[in-house]
Structure formats: structure tokens, C-alpha cells
Design a protein around this motif. Structure first.
Motif, PDB file in Angstrom:
ATOM      1  N   TRP A 182      -2.762  16.691  30.150  1.00 51.57           N
ATOM      2  CA  TRP A 182      -3.310  16.474  31.503  1.00 51.57           C
ATOM      3  C   TRP A 182      -2.377  15.635  32.376  1.00 51.57           C
ATOM      4  O   TRP A 182      -2.688  15.347  33.518  1.00 51.57           O
TER       5      TRP A 182
ATOM      6  N   THR B  48      -1.668  15.079  22.637  1.00 54.95           N
ATOM      7  CA  THR B  48      -2.987  14.635  23.101  1.00 54.95           C
ATOM      8  C   THR B  48      -3.173  15.106  24.557  1.00 54.95           C
ATOM      9  O   THR B  48      -2.298  15.763  25.113  1.00 54.95           O
TER      10      THR B  48
ATOM     11  N   GLY C 133      -9.063   7.740  17.433  1.00 54.16           N
ATOM     12  CA  GLY C 133      -8.179   8.617  18.201  1.00 54.16           C
ATOM     13  C   GLY C 133      -8.811   9.326  19.374  1.00 54.16           C
ATOM     14  O   GLY C 133      -8.386  10.427  19.721  1.00 54.16           O
TER      15      GLY C 133
ATOM     16  N   SER D  12      -3.851   6.292  13.460  1.00 55.98           N
ATOM     17  CA  SER D  12      -4.893   6.679  12.506  1.00 55.98           C
ATOM     18  C   SER D  12      -4.320   7.110  11.152  1.00 55.98           C
ATOM     19  O   SER D  12      -4.965   6.908  10.129  1.00 55.98           O
TER      20      SER D  12
ATOM     21  N   ALA E  40     -12.388   8.234  24.616  1.00 54.96           N
ATOM     22  CA  ALA E  40     -13.793   7.981  24.968  1.00 54.96           C
ATOM     23  C   ALA E  40     -14.034   8.109  26.464  1.00 54.96           C
ATOM     24  O   ALA E  40     -14.683   7.274  27.094  1.00 54.96           O
TER      25      ALA E  40
ATOM     26  N   HIS F 190     -16.368  20.678  20.329  1.00 54.75           N
ATOM     27  CA  HIS F 190     -15.661  21.394  21.409  1.00 54.75           C
ATOM     28  C   HIS F 190     -15.165  22.758  20.951  1.00 54.75           C
ATOM     29  O   HIS F 190     -14.313  23.359  21.601  1.00 54.75           O
TER      30      HIS F 190
ATOM     31  N   ASN G 187      -7.568   2.916  17.140  1.00 54.56           N
ATOM     32  CA  ASN G 187      -6.859   3.475  18.298  1.00 54.56           C
ATOM     33  C   ASN G 187      -5.763   2.476  18.682  1.00 54.56           C
ATOM     34  O   ASN G 187      -6.037   1.283  18.766  1.00 54.56           O
TER      35      ASN G 187
ATOM     36  N   ALA H  83      -8.254  13.631  19.868  1.00 60.80           N
ATOM     37  CA  ALA H  83      -6.899  14.176  19.773  1.00 60.80           C
ATOM     38  C   ALA H  83      -5.893  13.238  19.097  1.00 60.80           C
ATOM     39  O   ALA H  83      -4.926  13.699  18.476  1.00 60.80           O
ATOM     40  N   GLY H  84      -6.117  11.921  19.193  1.00 56.68           N
ATOM     41  CA  GLY H  84      -5.170  10.968  18.600  1.00 56.68           C
ATOM     42  C   GLY H  84      -5.015  11.144  17.100  1.00 56.68           C
ATOM     43  O   GLY H  84      -3.952  10.857  16.531  1.00 56.68           O
TER      44      GLY H  84
HETATM   45  P1  OAD Z   1      -7.334  12.014  24.664  1.00 58.82           P
HETATM   46  O1  OAD Z   1      -5.988  12.631  24.808  1.00 58.82           O
HETATM   47  O2  OAD Z   1      -8.117  11.744  25.901  1.00 58.82           O
HETATM   48  O3  OAD Z   1      -7.187  10.606  23.926  1.00 58.82           O
HETATM   49  C1  OAD Z   1      -6.423  10.463  22.791  1.00 58.82           C
HETATM   50  C2  OAD Z   1      -6.606   9.053  22.277  1.00 58.82           C
HETATM   51  O4  OAD Z   1      -5.891   8.953  21.063  1.00 58.82           O
HETATM   52  C3  OAD Z   1      -6.069   7.955  23.200  1.00 58.82           C
HETATM   53  O5  OAD Z   1      -7.070   6.952  23.332  1.00 58.82           O
HETATM   54  C4  OAD Z   1      -4.853   7.409  22.464  1.00 58.82           C
HETATM   55  O6  OAD Z   1      -4.694   6.013  22.647  1.00 58.82           O
HETATM   56  C5  OAD Z   1      -5.215   7.719  21.020  1.00 58.82           C
HETATM   57  N1  OAD Z   1      -4.073   7.907  20.124  1.00 58.82           N
HETATM   58  C6  OAD Z   1      -2.820   8.353  20.411  1.00 58.82           C
HETATM   59  N2  OAD Z   1      -2.079   8.410  19.298  1.00 58.82           N
HETATM   60  C7  OAD Z   1      -2.866   7.989  18.281  1.00 58.82           C
HETATM   61  C8  OAD Z   1      -2.688   7.827  16.876  1.00 58.82           C
HETATM   62  N3  OAD Z   1      -1.534   8.120  16.285  1.00 58.82           N
HETATM   63  N4  OAD Z   1      -3.737   7.378  16.148  1.00 58.82           N
HETATM   64  C9  OAD Z   1      -4.923   7.078  16.729  1.00 58.82           C
HETATM   65  N5  OAD Z   1      -5.142   7.221  18.037  1.00 58.82           N
HETATM   66  C10 OAD Z   1      -4.142   7.666  18.806  1.00 58.82           C
HETATM   67  O7  OAD Z   1      -8.142  12.895  23.610  1.00 58.82           O
HETATM   68  P2  OAD Z   1      -9.713  12.999  23.353  1.00 58.82           P
HETATM   69  O8  OAD Z   1     -10.376  11.687  23.499  1.00 58.82           O
HETATM   70  O9  OAD Z   1      -9.889  13.760  22.112  1.00 58.82           O
HETATM   71  O10 OAD Z   1     -11.750  18.483  25.806  1.00 58.82           O
HETATM   72  O11 OAD Z   1     -10.149  13.919  24.571  1.00 58.82           O
HETATM   73  C11 OAD Z   1     -11.463  14.357  24.647  1.00 58.82           C
HETATM   74  C12 OAD Z   1     -11.507  15.730  25.240  1.00 58.82           C
HETATM   75  O12 OAD Z   1     -10.801  15.765  26.493  1.00 58.82           O
HETATM   76  C13 OAD Z   1     -10.802  16.810  24.418  1.00 58.82           C
HETATM   77  O13 OAD Z   1     -11.591  17.303  23.381  1.00 58.82           O
HETATM   78  C14 OAD Z   1     -10.507  17.854  25.436  1.00 58.82           C
HETATM   79  C15 OAD Z   1      -9.986  16.958  26.534  1.00 58.82           C
HETATM   80  O14 OAD Z   1     -10.019  17.470  27.805  1.00 58.82           O
HETATM   81  C16 OAD Z   1     -11.767  19.674  26.386  1.00 58.82           C
HETATM   82  O15 OAD Z   1     -10.771  20.344  26.577  1.00 58.82           O
HETATM   83  C17 OAD Z   1     -13.141  20.115  26.770  1.00 58.82           C
END
Ligand code: OAD
Length: 236
Positions: A38, A30, A183, A227, A186, A115, A209, A20-21
Motif C-alpha cells: 500500500w 507486508t 505481525g 516473529s 491492527a 480474509h 511486533n 502479514a508480519g
Molecule cells: P500490515 O502490513 O498492515 O502490518 C504488518 C505488521 O507486521 C506491521 O505492524 C509490522 O510492524 C509488522 N511486522 C513487520 N515485520 C515483522 C516481523 N518480521 N515479525 C513480526 N511483525 C512484523 O498487515 P496486516 O495487519 O496483516 O487485507 O494487514 C491487515 C489487512 O490489511 C490484510 O489482511 C490485508 C490488508 O489490506 C485485505 O487485503 C483485505
């Protein structure tokens, strides 16, 4: 930065994993950041098959709200840099956890959306699946063929990943020379384990990140930045 750039430039097989980042700078919230979804809502009440079965209208309200938010968003420089590096590599795969469709809009083609996609709907009765960008006045929307309740074409907690997408991702993790993880917090399996899989077989792993994550420690290079800034520099 220069060493990591040379790994990317010189490798034959490049994999990029995004979360999402990468869409944050396009205006898509995000999940786990300070303004993340969340923080306000329990994922179990919105992103599970049980929540949908109990109250499809409420779950759809949230998806409709997200769809309208994403509808107004454009790919950013990070998405564009990923699409550009794809065109330079013979062997490339983008694995994204994002459902917003912004990678495709930026020009990415060799990609898997593990997803699913928020613009896809699937009938809970006849299982037909199609892209549908309607705004939906009445919720839950109904299937045009059989009248069944439609659901968003995304993967919810407790559900299996789309088999073909997951298979392609795993194959790439077994052969890539470099994996760039951008982004993602993990924290959600199986993508949370992808960096370790690639690393174990000797791939170089690079993280982009602003914050530390559980995979930071195993990475060969870490760039603590946004990013949309770091990816164009890394891939340029
Ligand atoms: P998260 O919201 O858990 O994490 C977003 C990450 O992006 C964090 O580690 C931030 O530090 C980073 N971030 C924020 N701004 C940024 C930027 N400008 N550039 C780079 N990084 C940045 O999102 P995901 O890891 O994608 O699934 O979440 C994984 C899954 O959890 C999603 O696909 C979704 C969610 O619940 C489902 O709904 C099944």
C-alpha cells in the motif's frame, strides 16, 4: 518473557492472531511497512469489488504477481512455532488475516483464514469455489463449468468476512485465556478489535511486533521483535 511463557504454558485455551508480519521473514511483502504494497498502490484500486468490476484484468495482474511471489516462499520459524504449540493445546485456534497459505503449509490445522486464501478462486457467475494453483496465461481466468469470470477467493475492502470463519473467531475470543497477536498493524477491522474483545473479558493479551500498534497499550506483555525469533522463544 518468562511470565508470558508461563501464561501460555499453563492456559487451557490459547488463541493466536496473525497478520502479514508473520510471513515477512518468508519473503512475502507486508501491506503497510516501508516496502508494503500500500506504499505503492491505493488499496481501493486493487482490493475492492468495485475495482474488480471496473478492471478484472488489472486486479488479476496484481494477484497473479502475488501468487507467483508466494509460490516461491516457505513457512518460517514463526509459522512452525504456531503449528507446534497447537499440538500441545486442547483448546486452540489460529485466526489469520493472511491469505498466503503458509500457516497450513507449516502444519497448522485448527485455524481460520478470515480474509480467505489466495489459492482459492470463485466464479462470479455460478459461485463455484475451488483451489487452483494455475499460473494463468490469460487474464481474467474463466470458470471451467460456466465460462464466468473467476475472482480470487479473498476478502476485499467493503466485503463481509466468511461467516463460518468469523463466527469461529468470535467464539474463541469469548473463551480464550491467552491471545497472542503477532505481525499485524491492527488497523483493519474486525481483527483490529479482537485484542480488545479478549482483554475485556479478562484474557491475557501478548503482542509480538517490532513496531508499536494501536493495541500495544492494552497488552499485558509486548515483545518488540521479529516473529520468526520471538514466537519460537515464547512457545518453546
Ligand atoms: P500490515 O502490513 O498492515 O502490518 C504488518 C505488521 O507486521 C506491521 O505492524 C509490522 O510492524 C509488522 N511486522 C513487520 N515485520 C515483522 C516481523 N518480521 N515479525 C513480526 N511483525 C512484523 O498487515 P496486516 O495487519 O496483516 O487485507 O494487514 C491487515 C489487512 O490489511 C490484510 O489482511 C490485508 C490488508 O489490506 C485485505 O487485503 C483485505
Amino acid at each position: 518473557m518468562n511470565i508470558a511463557k508461563s501464561w501460555i504454558r499453563d492456559c487451557r485455551s490459547l488463541c493466536v492472531l496473525t497478520g502479514a508480519g508473520v510471513s515477512a521473514e518468508s519473503g512475502v511483502p507486508t501491506f503497510r511497512g516501508p516496502d508494503g504494497f500500500w506504499k505503492r498502490r491505493d488499496p481501493m484500486s486493487l482490493a475492492t469489488p468495485e475495482a474488480f468490476a471496473a478492471d478484472p484484468e488489472e486486479v488479476w495482474e496484481w494477484y497473479r504477481w502475488r501468487r507467483e511471489k508466494i509460490r516461491g516462499c516457505e513457512p518460517n520459524a514463526g509459522h512452525l512455532a504456531i503449528a507446534a504449540i497447537e499440538r500441545q493445546k486442547t483448546d486452540f485456534l489460529l485466526i489469520t488475516q493472511n491469505v498466503d497459505g503458509l500457516h497450513r503449509a507449516a502444519g497448522s490445522r485448527r485455524m481460520v483464514e478470515i480474509h480467505g486464501n489466495i489459492w482459492v478462486v470463485r466464479c462470479t457467475s455460478c459461485r463455484r469455489e475451488r483451489e487452483d494453483r494455475s499460473r494463468y496465461d490469460v487474464l481474467p481466468p474463466r470458470c471451467g463449468s460456466c465460462g464466468g469470470i473467476l475472482r480470487p477467493g479473498v476478502v476485499w475492502f467493503g466485503e463481509a468476512l466468511p461467516r463460518e470463519a468469523a463466527g469461529a473467531a468470535e467464539e474463541m475470543l469469548r473463551r480464550c485465556e491467552v491471545l497472542v497477536v503477532a505481525g499485524t498493524s491492527a488497523l483493519v477491522a474486525p481483527a483490529s478489535g479482537y485484542a480488545a474483545v479478549a482483554k475485556r473479558r479478562g484474557a491475557r493479551v501478548i503482542e509480538v511486533n517490532p513496531d508499536e500498534t494501536p493495541v500495544s497499550e492494552l497488552c499485558d506483555a509486548v515483545f518488540r521483535g521479529r516473529s520468526a525469533e520471538v514466537l519460537p522463544a515464547l512457545f518453546g
